[in-house]
Design a protein around this motif. Structure first.
Motif, PDB file in Angstrom:
ATOM      1  N   SER A 183       0.719  -1.402  -0.016  1.00 18.95           N
ATOM      2  CA  SER A 183      -0.005   0.005  -0.014  1.00 18.95           C
ATOM      3  C   SER A 183       0.960   1.274  -0.281  1.00 18.95           C
ATOM      4  O   SER A 183       1.285   1.305   0.492  1.00 18.95           O
ATOM      5  CB  SER A 183      -0.956   0.053   1.595  1.00 18.95           C
ATOM      6  OG  SER A 183      -2.152   1.161   1.651  1.00 18.95           O
ATOM      7  N   LYS A 184       0.458   2.130  -1.005  1.00 22.35           N
ATOM      8  CA  LYS A 184       1.669   3.477  -1.101  1.00 22.35           C
ATOM      9  C   LYS A 184       0.107   4.327  -0.026  1.00 22.35           C
ATOM     10  O   LYS A 184       1.258   5.345   0.116  1.00 22.35           O
ATOM     11  CB  LYS A 184       1.618   3.470  -2.161  1.00 22.35           C
ATOM     12  CG  LYS A 184       2.084   5.126  -2.964  1.00 22.35           C
ATOM     13  CD  LYS A 184       2.304   5.496  -4.391  1.00 22.35           C
ATOM     14  CE  LYS A 184       3.051   7.323  -4.221  1.00 22.35           C
ATOM     15  NZ  LYS A 184       2.042   7.755  -3.735  1.00 22.35           N
ATOM     16  N   LYS A 185      -0.593   4.477  -0.474  1.00 22.86           N
ATOM     17  CA  LYS A 185      -1.984   4.878   0.551  1.00 22.86           C
ATOM     18  C   LYS A 185      -1.675   5.328   2.159  1.00 22.86           C
ATOM     19  O   LYS A 185      -1.473   5.888   2.854  1.00 22.86           O
ATOM     20  CB  LYS A 185      -3.486   4.859   0.423  1.00 22.86           C
ATOM     21  CG  LYS A 185      -4.087   5.864   0.720  1.00 22.86           C
ATOM     22  CD  LYS A 185      -5.676   5.192  -0.155  1.00 22.86           C
ATOM     23  CE  LYS A 185      -5.940   4.067   0.993  1.00 22.86           C
ATOM     24  NZ  LYS A 185      -6.954   3.560   0.377  1.00 22.86           N
ATOM     25  N   ARG A 186      -1.061   3.854   3.012  1.00 18.68           N
ATOM     26  CA  ARG A 186      -1.252   4.060   3.523  1.00 18.68           C
ATOM     27  C   ARG A 186       0.600   3.891   4.268  1.00 18.68           C
ATOM     28  O   ARG A 186       0.943   4.911   5.901  1.00 18.68           O
ATOM     29  CB  ARG A 186      -1.097   2.274   4.337  1.00 18.68           C
ATOM     30  CG  ARG A 186      -2.317   1.855   4.268  1.00 18.68           C
ATOM     31  CD  ARG A 186      -2.356   0.576   5.199  1.00 18.68           C
ATOM     32  NE  ARG A 186      -3.962   0.256   4.428  1.00 18.68           N
ATOM     33  CZ  ARG A 186      -4.950  -0.862   5.205  1.00 18.68           C
ATOM     34  NH1 ARG A 186      -4.525  -1.383   6.134  1.00 18.68           N
ATOM     35  NH2 ARG A 186      -5.887  -0.865   4.708  1.00 18.68           N
TER      36      ARG A 186
ATOM     37  N   LYS B 293      -4.197  13.844   2.295  1.00 16.77           N
ATOM     38  CA  LYS B 293      -2.492  12.397   3.074  1.00 16.77           C
ATOM     39  C   LYS B 293      -2.890  11.332   3.500  1.00 16.77           C
ATOM     40  O   LYS B 293      -1.840  10.649   4.785  1.00 16.77           O
ATOM     41  CB  LYS B 293      -1.734  13.609   3.517  1.00 16.77           C
ATOM     42  CG  LYS B 293      -1.623  14.677   3.720  1.00 16.77           C
ATOM     43  CD  LYS B 293      -0.990  15.075   1.766  1.00 16.77           C
ATOM     44  CE  LYS B 293      -0.120  16.153   1.116  1.00 16.77           C
ATOM     45  NZ  LYS B 293       0.392  15.774  -0.410  1.00 16.77           N
ATOM     46  N   GLY B 294      -4.365  10.994   3.095  1.00 14.14           N
ATOM     47  CA  GLY B 294      -4.434   9.407   3.691  1.00 14.14           C
ATOM     48  C   GLY B 294      -5.420   9.958   4.839  1.00 14.14           C
ATOM     49  O   GLY B 294      -5.291   9.197   5.809  1.00 14.14           O
ATOM     50  N   ILE B 295      -5.281  11.011   5.728  1.00 14.96           N
ATOM     51  CA  ILE B 295      -5.619  11.034   6.947  1.00 14.96           C
ATOM     52  C   ILE B 295      -7.372  11.037   6.993  1.00 14.96           C
ATOM     53  O   ILE B 295      -7.145  11.912   5.634  1.00 14.96           O
ATOM     54  CB  ILE B 295      -4.831  12.079   7.678  1.00 14.96           C
ATOM     55  CG1 ILE B 295      -3.536  11.605   7.813  1.00 14.96           C
ATOM     56  CG2 ILE B 295      -5.241  11.960   8.889  1.00 14.96           C
ATOM     57  CD1 ILE B 295      -2.914  10.569   8.307  1.00 14.96           C
ATOM     58  N   ARG B 296      -8.340  10.933   7.698  1.00 14.52           N
ATOM     59  CA  ARG B 296      -9.776  11.520   8.038  1.00 14.52           C
ATOM     60  C   ARG B 296      -9.469  12.307   8.056  1.00 14.52           C
ATOM     61  O   ARG B 296      -9.783  12.479   9.677  1.00 14.52           O
ATOM     62  CB  ARG B 296     -10.371   9.913   8.887  1.00 14.52           C
ATOM     63  CG  ARG B 296     -10.876   8.134   7.486  1.00 14.52           C
ATOM     64  CD  ARG B 296     -11.403   7.701   8.587  1.00 14.52           C
ATOM     65  NE  ARG B 296     -12.347   8.154   9.233  1.00 14.52           N
ATOM     66  CZ  ARG B 296     -13.343   7.820   8.668  1.00 14.52           C
ATOM     67  NH1 ARG B 296     -13.649   6.977   7.769  1.00 14.52           N
ATOM     68  NH2 ARG B 296     -14.072   8.641   9.618  1.00 14.52           N
ATOM     69  N   VAL B 297      -9.783  13.399   7.651  1.00 16.85           N
ATOM     70  CA  VAL B 297     -10.241  15.086   8.471  1.00 16.85           C
ATOM     71  C   VAL B 297     -11.849  15.057   8.488  1.00 16.85           C
ATOM     72  O   VAL B 297     -12.493  14.763   7.680  1.00 16.85           O
ATOM     73  CB  VAL B 297      -9.652  15.856   7.848  1.00 16.85           C
ATOM     74  CG1 VAL B 297      -9.480  17.824   8.243  1.00 16.85           C
ATOM     75  CG2 VAL B 297      -8.165  15.879   7.942  1.00 16.85           C
TER      76      VAL B 297
ATOM     77  N   VAL C 292       0.905   7.874   6.996  1.00 18.24           N
ATOM     78  CA  VAL C 292       2.413   8.340   7.996  1.00 18.24           C
ATOM     79  C   VAL C 292       3.059   9.723   7.781  1.00 18.24           C
ATOM     80  O   VAL C 292       3.389   9.750   8.761  1.00 18.24           O
ATOM     81  CB  VAL C 292       3.551   6.842   8.528  1.00 18.24           C
ATOM     82  CG1 VAL C 292       4.617   6.983   9.335  1.00 18.24           C
ATOM     83  CG2 VAL C 292       2.744   5.662   8.337  1.00 18.24           C
ATOM     84  N   LYS C 293       3.084   9.504   6.518  1.00 18.44           N
ATOM     85  CA  LYS C 293       4.271  10.532   6.304  1.00 18.44           C
ATOM     86  C   LYS C 293       3.386  11.968   6.774  1.00 18.44           C
ATOM     87  O   LYS C 293       3.299  13.112   7.492  1.00 18.44           O
ATOM     88  CB  LYS C 293       4.428  11.182   4.998  1.00 18.44           C
ATOM     89  CG  LYS C 293       5.390   9.700   5.006  1.00 18.44           C
ATOM     90  CD  LYS C 293       6.261  10.069   3.092  1.00 18.44           C
ATOM     91  CE  LYS C 293       6.896   9.148   2.894  1.00 18.44           C
ATOM     92  NZ  LYS C 293       7.674   8.723   1.708  1.00 18.44           N
TER      93      LYS C 293
END
Length: 650
Positions: free
Chosen positions: A371-374, A411-415, A378-379
């Motif tokens: 997974s690139k998304k995961r 950036k893959g984070i739920r906002v 992290v970043k």
């Protein structure tokens, strides 16, 4: 001299998977046979036979009550169904890449398409693929494709689905694709050349280019091995194809600085080691020991590791990644990016290095799910925290909605964005924002609770304020804008011209007589407007939409003159007559006496607003811009033109 072993030499993951399955089955003592040679290497087959696994040539030879191992090349649909009908337990060692091709061709036929398989017609892998179609077409290369198309020109119009044998060369496949794209009008292409095969062939050719001699190890019946030898011979003067160490004659070694070794995908490590050790006794310098190379090829990885690999293939559903270990990796499209509309080729290209997160290592399937998304997630936490600290604007895609607001992936984070901060009108459903790209600021971050809150409206308000300031600084009478209709009233329409709303009065919407702005525009329309006046102190702007280059009276006088007949629309009824629109913005009067050829009490007895009737233009007052019209004149005209009957002769 230097001896170099190609990094990708030896078993590919599909072959390794098949051999390991066979060895495990033999170790369990389960009654089992192999249907055909599970791989193209007689030494491996002999080794498995010594463990009690014998081969049979035909499905009918599989004993009742026995299990059967399907070879890595795969078998046809009919073979699978026949074995299942007999109650035979199937241990399927078909390479996952080959299984995928079976699915592609079967589904293509279900959609009414013609599968076209590019590969060696008598190769067992190709035979198996063809066995998943009712009417397959198998072509060896570009020349055969040209012949097949020319035999029946209508084939160029067929819905064709092209796939490739996994071990075919890139040159053959690319040639066929190029020709088909040029000549066929309804073709789709699935690049099914195995990424590991493609990489192996590329490495072998590159190594051969800098070597004075190449040794290719593998079974002479193996298509994969023969392809390697052919590619090496294109760039190296001395290429030797051998099956085992005793086949190698070292009495005639050319004077060269470097000798290279590669091996086909069905060649086991112990045979490569024998050849390598035999040659190393004759070589002064060894680049790396075989043990080191073997250790690198089987270096374990675990769930949660961060790995870097090379993109070897891109399909509509996944990215295939070579990790330099015994298993290949793949990134499902859903794990590539948090953009739901992303196309793989927009993110990566074949040959790119890509960093990803290990989601699953499957020893059963010999695959690593990545997974690139995961990893981006992290970043992403660091970037999210920095965005909150610096109050910078970030971008993301709305992935969920509910009554309380929407969720944006940044950036893959739920906002989470509360409904009050979405910028949507109160009655508008949150689903209006789904899958849309939005700009927002981060207002709260709690990494421990994995809670992030943002605001879209703060960005919208700030951007609108900046845009409004620019509009007021540059606005002037006559300036034109492209705007959006924001709301309608009974007296006009309000238009957003880039951060500022101006009003278009109902009289400025159209040259025609209208009763409500909705007859001309609706909310959300994009319109062209011009500034009539702007009061910077009171912050009021008056806009117009009417095209003054088409002044109605000029249009009328250039089109009509007294005596002409026109088709008009009744726009208003009065006690003394009816007003009718001749051209948009120009009305004429039909006096009550001119409505009919008989006396009427009121115009409404004959006409209604909205009626379209033919009239004759009886007078044009150029000075006062008034027009007189008559329906009666057209009714009386035929009678007036009739010739009087002649007196009968005595």
């Amino acid at each position: 001299m230097k001896l170099i072993l190609a990094q990708s030499a030896g078993f590919c993951y599909g072959v390794r998977r098949a051999v390991e399955l066979a060895e495990e089955t033999a170790a369990q003592g389960t009654p089992c046979v192999m249907l055909g040679s599970i791989i193209h290497n007689r030494d491996v087959i002999d080794h498995l036979a010594s463990q009690g696994l014998v081969s049979v040539d035909r499905p009918e030879q599989v004993p009742d009550g026995s299990a059967v191992i399907i070879r890595s090349h795969g078998e046809s649909r009919a073979v699978h169904e026949g074995l299942k009908a007999r109650g035979v337990r199937i241990l399927d060692a078909t390479c996952p890449n080959v299984t995928r091709i079976h699915q592609i061709v079967a589904q293509a036929e279900e959609r009414g398409r013609q599968p076209v398989i590019i590969g060696t017609p008598d190769h067992p892998e190709v035979t198996a693929i063809a066995g998943w179609c009712r009417h397959p077409v198998v072509l060896a290369g570009e020349e055969e494709l040209d012949i097949w198309l020319s035999q029946a020109p209508e084939r160029r119009e067929f819905p064709l689905t092209f796939v490739s044998q996994t071990t075919s060369t890139r040159k053959i496949w690319d040639g066929c694709v190029k020709k088909a794209k040029k000549e066929c009008t309804n073709a789709e292409f699935f690049d099914t050349i195995c990424g590991a095969t493609s990489k192996r062939q590329g490495e072998a050719r590159q190594l051969a280019e800098k070597c004075g001699m190449m040794v290719v190890i593998g079974d002479r019946k193996s298509s994969n091995t023969k392809r390697l030898a052919e590619l090496c011979r294109e760039v190296c003067p001395d290429v030797r194809l051998i099956e085992r160490a005793e086949d190698l004659d070292l009495t005639h070694i050319p004077q060269t600085e470097t000798i290279g070794i590669t091996a086909g995908a069905s060649t086991p490590a112990w045979i490569i080691k024998e050849v390598y050790n035999k040659m190393s006794d004759e070589i002064m310098e060894i680049e790396k020991s075989f043990a080191e190379l073997l250790e690198e090829s089987i270096k374990p990885i675990n769930n949660g590791d961060k790995v870097t690999g090379t993109v070897v293939a891109i399909t509509p559903t996944e990215i295939q990644v070579e990790l330099g270990i015994k298993y290949p990796g793949y990134i499902p499209l859903s794990e590539l990016s948090d953009d739901p509309n992303v196309k793989p080729e927009d993110v990566v290209k074949v040959g790119d290095e890509i960093e990803s997160y290990v989601m699953l290592v499957s020893d059963r399937d010999c695959l690593v799910k990545l997974s690139k998304k995961r990893l981006d997630m992290v970043k992403g936490w660091e970037e999210i925290e920095a965005a909150k600290e610096n109050e910078t604007v970030v971008e993301g895609f709305v992935t969920e909605d509910n009554k309380g607001g929407v969720v944006v992936s940044v950036k893959g984070i739920r906002v989470f964005v509360p409904a009050s901060q979405t910028g949507l009108p109160r009655e508008t459903p949150m689903s209006e924002l789904l899958k849309k790209k939005v700009r927002l600021v981060i207002t709260e971050v709690n990494r421990a609770r994995r809670r992030v809150v943002g605001s879209i409206s703060k960005v919208t308000r700030a951007e609108r304020a900046a845009a409004a300031e620019k509009v007021w600084a540059e606005i002037e009478e006559g300036k034109r804008y492209t705007g959006t209709v924001k709301s309608l009233t009974s007296y006009g329409a309000f238009v957003d011209i880039g951060g500022v709303d101006g009003m278009v009065h109902i009289s400025e919407l159209s040259w025609s007589r209208i009763k409500h702005p909705s007859e001309v525009v609706k909310v959300g329309d994009t319109v062209e407007v011009y500034v009539i006046s702007a009061d910077k102190e009171k912050k009021k702007i008056s806009l117009g939409m009417k095209d003054h280059s088409q002044e109605p009276w000029t249009v009328f006088t250039s089109t009509y003159q007294v005596g002409d007949v026109a088709n008009v629309r009744i726009v208003k009824l009065m006690t003394f007559g009816a007003f009718a629109e001749v051209v948009p913005g120009v009305d004429g009067l039909i006096h009550i006496s001119q409505i009919a050829d008989h006396r009427i009490e009121k115009p409404g007895d004959v006409l209604a607003e909205g009626d379209k009737v033919d009239v004759k233009i009886t007078d044009i007052d150029m000075e006062n811009k008034k027009i007189s019209l008559s329906i009666r004149a057209l009714l009386e005209a035929p009678a007036a033109e009739e010739e009087p009957e002649s007196e009968p002769q005595e």
